[in-house]
Design a protein around this motif. Structure first.
Motif, PDB file in Angstrom:
ATOM      1  N   THR A 115       0.856  -1.185   0.000  1.00  0.00           N
ATOM      2  CA  THR A 115       0.000   0.000   0.000  1.00  0.00           C
ATOM      3  C   THR A 115       0.893   1.235   0.000  1.00  0.00           C
ATOM      4  O   THR A 115       2.091   1.136   0.220  1.00  0.00           O
ATOM      5  CB  THR A 115      -0.880   0.047   1.264  1.00  0.00           C
ATOM      6  N   ALA A 120      -1.313   0.615   5.409  1.00  0.00           N
ATOM      7  CA  ALA A 120      -1.413  -0.838   5.590  1.00  0.00           C
ATOM      8  C   ALA A 120      -2.311  -1.239   6.760  1.00  0.00           C
ATOM      9  O   ALA A 120      -3.127  -2.153   6.629  1.00  0.00           O
ATOM     10  CB  ALA A 120      -0.027  -1.441   5.750  1.00  0.00           C
ATOM     11  N   ALA A 140      -0.032  -6.155   9.852  1.00  0.00           N
ATOM     12  CA  ALA A 140       0.237  -4.961   9.059  1.00  0.00           C
ATOM     13  C   ALA A 140       1.404  -4.163   9.607  1.00  0.00           C
ATOM     14  O   ALA A 140       1.576  -4.050  10.819  1.00  0.00           O
ATOM     15  CB  ALA A 140      -1.002  -4.070   9.013  1.00  0.00           C
ATOM     16  N   THR A 144       2.847  -2.459   4.231  1.00  0.00           N
ATOM     17  CA  THR A 144       2.748  -3.862   3.851  1.00  0.00           C
ATOM     18  C   THR A 144       1.773  -4.592   4.760  1.00  0.00           C
ATOM     19  O   THR A 144       1.816  -4.431   5.978  1.00  0.00           O
ATOM     20  CB  THR A 144       4.130  -4.551   3.958  1.00  0.00           C
ATOM     21  N   VAL A 145       0.897  -5.389   4.145  1.00  0.00           N
ATOM     22  CA  VAL A 145      -0.017  -6.247   4.890  1.00  0.00           C
ATOM     23  C   VAL A 145       0.322  -7.689   4.539  1.00  0.00           C
ATOM     24  O   VAL A 145       0.369  -8.038   3.356  1.00  0.00           O
ATOM     25  CB  VAL A 145      -1.499  -5.977   4.531  1.00  0.00           C
TER      26      VAL A 145
END
Length: 173
Positions: A115, A120, A140, A144-145
């Motif tokens: 994202t 995230a 998360a 980044t997730v």
């Protein structure tokens, strides 16, 4: 999200979070209905405990198209009441994916969603609150997730679903 045998400790905090999840994911009309839903999750509570829990989480009864239902305040300073409206949370996820998803990559039963910076955790929360199937959980960071896919679905299929939502090709519900 599928339940497993090690889903949560039976603490007051865990029980209250389950109550909030139930109220925001489906219409709950009475304490009896809520107690029954908790019992199916293996959580047995007395009526007095349930009343205290509802008061502590800020739950109130509101009128809806299906009669009186419980609602709870939103998170993070959001004072608007949150209750199940069928698919309102699910309608939000595809829109968020369209706006926030930069990329999706899969490996075995994991999906990494990228994202913009700072988005995230917001996206992960929406994924957690959706009724999207095939998700075991999310973690998360800033942009980044990490989505852990249910082993019956797999990461590649789940990544494809996220990408289709982001492209506007699917609507959840």
């Amino acid at each position: 999200m599928s339940e497993n045998t090690n889903s949560a400790p039976l603490t007051k905090t865990a029980r209250q979070q389950k109550i909030i999840d139930l109220i925001t994911r489906r219409s709950v009309h009475s304490q009896i209905e809520l107690a029954d839903a908790l019992a199916t999750m293996g959580i047995t509570v007395t009526q007095a405990t349930l009343s205290r829990d509802l008061a502590e989480v800020g739950a109130v009864k509101i009128r809806s198209t299906s009669g009186s239902v419980y609602a709870v305040p939103g998170e993070g300073g959001d004072r608007s009441l949150q209750q199940s409206t069928g698919d309102s949370l699910d309608a939000k996820l595809p829109r968020l994916l369209e706006e926030l998803l930069v990329s999706a990559a899969a490996q075995k039963d994991m999906v990494v969603l990228r994202t913009p910076p700072g988005a995230a955790q917001y996206l992960a929360s929406a994924i957690d609150r959706s009724s999207m199937t095939g998700i075991f959980g999310t973690i998360a960071g800033d942009d980044t997730v990490l989505v852990l896919a249910d082993s019956t679905v797999g990461g590649a299929a789940l990544a494809g679903t996220f990408l289709e939502y982001a492209a506007g090709g699917l609507t959840e519900g």
